[in-house]
Motif scaffolding. Structure first.
Motif, mmCIF file in Angstrom:
data_model
loop_
_atom_site.group_PDB
_atom_site.id
_atom_site.type_symbol
_atom_site.label_atom_id
_atom_site.label_comp_id
_atom_site.label_asym_id
_atom_site.label_seq_id
_atom_site.Cartn_x
_atom_site.Cartn_y
_atom_site.Cartn_z
ATOM 1 N N THR A 26 39.301 37.473 37.439
ATOM 2 C CA THR A 26 40.180 38.034 36.444
ATOM 3 C C THR A 26 40.107 39.538 36.511
ATOM 4 O O THR A 26 39.241 40.117 37.148
ATOM 5 C CB THR A 26 39.737 37.633 35.012
ATOM 6 O OG1 THR A 26 38.506 38.278 34.747
ATOM 7 C CG2 THR A 26 39.556 36.150 34.884
ATOM 8 N N ALA A 85 39.222 41.230 34.024
ATOM 9 C CA ALA A 85 37.982 41.507 33.309
ATOM 10 C C ALA A 85 36.790 41.379 34.238
ATOM 11 O O ALA A 85 35.856 42.174 34.188
ATOM 12 C CB ALA A 85 37.833 40.557 32.125
ATOM 13 N N VAL A 86 36.793 40.382 35.112
ATOM 14 C CA VAL A 86 35.693 40.207 36.044
ATOM 15 C C VAL A 86 35.652 41.342 37.042
ATOM 16 O O VAL A 86 34.595 41.760 37.491
ATOM 17 C CB VAL A 86 35.822 38.851 36.764
ATOM 18 C CG1 VAL A 86 34.787 38.717 37.863
ATOM 19 C CG2 VAL A 86 35.632 37.721 35.752
ATOM 20 N N CYS A 97 38.586 48.698 36.877
ATOM 21 C CA CYS A 97 39.422 47.539 36.631
ATOM 22 C C CYS A 97 40.631 47.568 37.525
ATOM 23 O O CYS A 97 40.822 48.462 38.319
ATOM 24 C CB CYS A 97 39.848 47.505 35.165
ATOM 25 S SG CYS A 97 38.477 47.088 34.074
ATOM 26 N N GLY A 116 30.229 36.539 35.077
ATOM 27 C CA GLY A 116 31.468 36.659 34.325
ATOM 28 C C GLY A 116 32.525 35.657 34.716
ATOM 29 O O GLY A 116 33.704 35.834 34.396
ATOM 30 N N ASP A 117 32.124 34.575 35.411
ATOM 31 C CA ASP A 117 33.136 33.651 35.908
ATOM 32 C C ASP A 117 33.718 32.756 34.827
ATOM 33 O O ASP A 117 34.620 31.953 35.093
ATOM 34 C CB ASP A 117 32.578 32.801 37.049
ATOM 35 C CG ASP A 117 31.398 31.922 36.631
ATOM 36 O OD1 ASP A 117 31.138 31.804 35.423
ATOM 37 O OD2 ASP A 117 30.755 31.340 37.518
ATOM 38 N N ASP A 118 33.233 32.882 33.595
ATOM 39 C CA ASP A 118 33.800 32.078 32.517
ATOM 40 C C ASP A 118 34.983 32.779 31.857
ATOM 41 O O ASP A 118 35.580 32.249 30.923
ATOM 42 C CB ASP A 118 32.725 31.770 31.465
ATOM 43 C CG ASP A 118 32.085 33.040 30.895
ATOM 44 O OD1 ASP A 118 32.167 34.095 31.561
ATOM 45 O OD2 ASP A 118 31.499 32.967 29.795
ATOM 46 N N GLU A 119 35.327 33.975 32.333
ATOM 47 C CA GLU A 119 36.450 34.713 31.787
ATOM 48 C C GLU A 119 37.670 34.576 32.686
ATOM 49 O O GLU A 119 37.556 34.293 33.868
ATOM 50 C CB GLU A 119 36.081 36.194 31.637
ATOM 51 C CG GLU A 119 34.866 36.434 30.757
ATOM 52 C CD GLU A 119 34.543 37.919 30.664
ATOM 53 O OE1 GLU A 119 35.482 38.733 30.635
ATOM 54 O OE2 GLU A 119 33.351 38.245 30.632
ATOM 55 N N ARG A 120 38.838 34.778 32.119
ATOM 56 C CA ARG A 120 40.073 34.729 32.890
ATOM 57 C C ARG A 120 40.936 35.930 32.502
ATOM 58 O O ARG A 120 40.868 36.426 31.384
ATOM 59 C CB ARG A 120 40.853 33.438 32.599
ATOM 60 C CG ARG A 120 40.127 32.168 33.019
ATOM 61 C CD ARG A 120 40.007 32.059 34.527
ATOM 62 N NE ARG A 120 39.472 30.769 34.928
ATOM 63 C CZ ARG A 120 38.178 30.464 34.958
ATOM 64 N NH1 ARG A 120 37.292 31.380 34.602
ATOM 65 N NH2 ARG A 120 37.773 29.268 35.338
ATOM 66 N N THR A 131 44.587 37.905 31.784
ATOM 67 C CA THR A 131 45.696 37.562 30.876
ATOM 68 C C THR A 131 47.024 38.135 31.356
ATOM 69 O O THR A 131 47.961 38.243 30.576
ATOM 70 C CB THR A 131 45.399 38.078 29.452
ATOM 71 O OG1 THR A 131 45.230 39.513 29.487
ATOM 72 C CG2 THR A 131 44.137 37.441 28.888
ATOM 73 N N ASN A 184 44.709 36.405 37.965
ATOM 74 C CA ASN A 184 43.953 36.057 36.761
ATOM 75 C C ASN A 184 42.757 35.154 37.044
ATOM 76 O O ASN A 184 41.885 34.975 36.194
ATOM 77 C CB ASN A 184 44.858 35.337 35.762
ATOM 78 C CG ASN A 184 45.863 36.255 35.104
ATOM 79 O OD1 ASN A 184 45.633 37.456 34.980
ATOM 80 N ND2 ASN A 184 46.988 35.692 34.672
ATOM 81 N N SER A 200 43.388 32.037 37.513
ATOM 82 C CA SER A 200 43.899 30.820 36.882
ATOM 83 C C SER A 200 45.118 30.335 37.655
ATOM 84 O O SER A 200 46.258 30.474 37.199
ATOM 85 C CB SER A 200 44.272 31.089 35.421
ATOM 86 O OG SER A 200 43.167 31.534 34.683
#
Length: 257
Positions: free
Chosen positions: A11, A13-14, A22, A94-98, A100, A116, A118
């Motif tokens: 993501t 964020a990641v 970023c 941080g792999d639990d974030e996606r 947007t 993302n 996703s």
């Protein structure tokens, strides 16, 4: 100091966790977060990249039995430290974030999904790994690769590559996205030679911007059966199209059932 990172970000964020800044922004100086200290330093002349230390080998013919792997099974087929010389493999932080990001053009939605972390259609299971070239430890241009392994219900993996391939063609002139962090502009999408791995493969480059500088983002997708591995490479400070090591792609593809 010039830092070349080859990272696959689940993501935006990641990306803040694995790279010096970023993802792409509007180029108007507005920040989307992340530590930009390295970007403000005076770049040093870029050193030529050494030839791969591990020769590329031909992956055995994949069986592609079509099974939809569980998360545990994906973890079993992910590369581990010691399977590829000079590369250390660890779970990605941080792999639990996606992300947007939402494409303003529906045709480019598959590209935003990959950015993302996703992909669409949604996978049944996902595993993230970060791979580092330990022989380059301490170098400004150390290679850091993150890969995403996803398993899909029957037909989903083929649909994923088909939709991304169509989006690469439809969005050649770029696209815009909006996200919780604000708008982003990608100025160009270009198909690249696909890696010789798996049953099906696709490679492309998306050009974004970071504080007005071009940021090339390179994606490789490799499918065997119902499993897809996505590799993402980005050069945030050098502006030079990064490379995903061919030996890494080959070795990972060889483990897919």
């Amino acid at each position: 100091m010039k830092v070349r990172t080859t990272v696959t970000a689940a993501t935006a964020a990641v990306l803040c966790l694995t790279a010096v800044a970023c993802g792409p922004d509007e180029g108007d100086g507005g920040s989307r977060g992340g530590d930009r200290a390295s970007a403000s330093r005076t770049p040093a002349p870029e050193k030529p990249r050494d030839a791969p230390k591990t020769p590329q080998t031909t992956a055995p013919a994949p069986t592609g039995d079509g099974r939809t792997l569980t998360e545990a099974e994906l973890a079993d087929v992910a590369l581990t430290t010691g399977e590829l010389a000079d590369y250390e493999v660890t779970p990605m932080q941080g792999d639990d974030e996606r992300g947007t990001e939402r494409s303003e053009d529906a045709a480019c939605r598959p590209l935003a999904g990959i950015i993302n972390g996703s992909p669409e259609p949604a996978p049944a299971a996902t595993v993230f790994r970060t791979v580092m070239d330990t022989s380059e430890e301490g170098q400004d241009d150390q290679t850091v690769v993150t890969e995403i392994l996803t398993s899909h219900p029957q037909g989903g993996a083929e649909q994923l590559l088909r939709s991304v391939r169509d989006a690469v063609k439809a969005c050649a002139d770029g696209f815009r996205t909006t996200s919780d962090d604000g708008p982003s502009t990608y100025t160009e999408v270009e198909e690249l030679p696909a890696p010789a791995a798996g049953q099906e493969a696709l490679a492309y480059q998306v050009t974004g911007s970071l504080e007005g500088d071009e940021v090339p983002l390179v994606f490789h997708l490799v499918r065997t059966g119902s499993t897809v591995v996505t590799f993402y490479a980005a050069d945030f400070l050098g502006g030079t199209a990064p490379q995903v090591p061919a030996a890494l792609v080959t070795a990972q593809a060889a483990k897919l059932p």
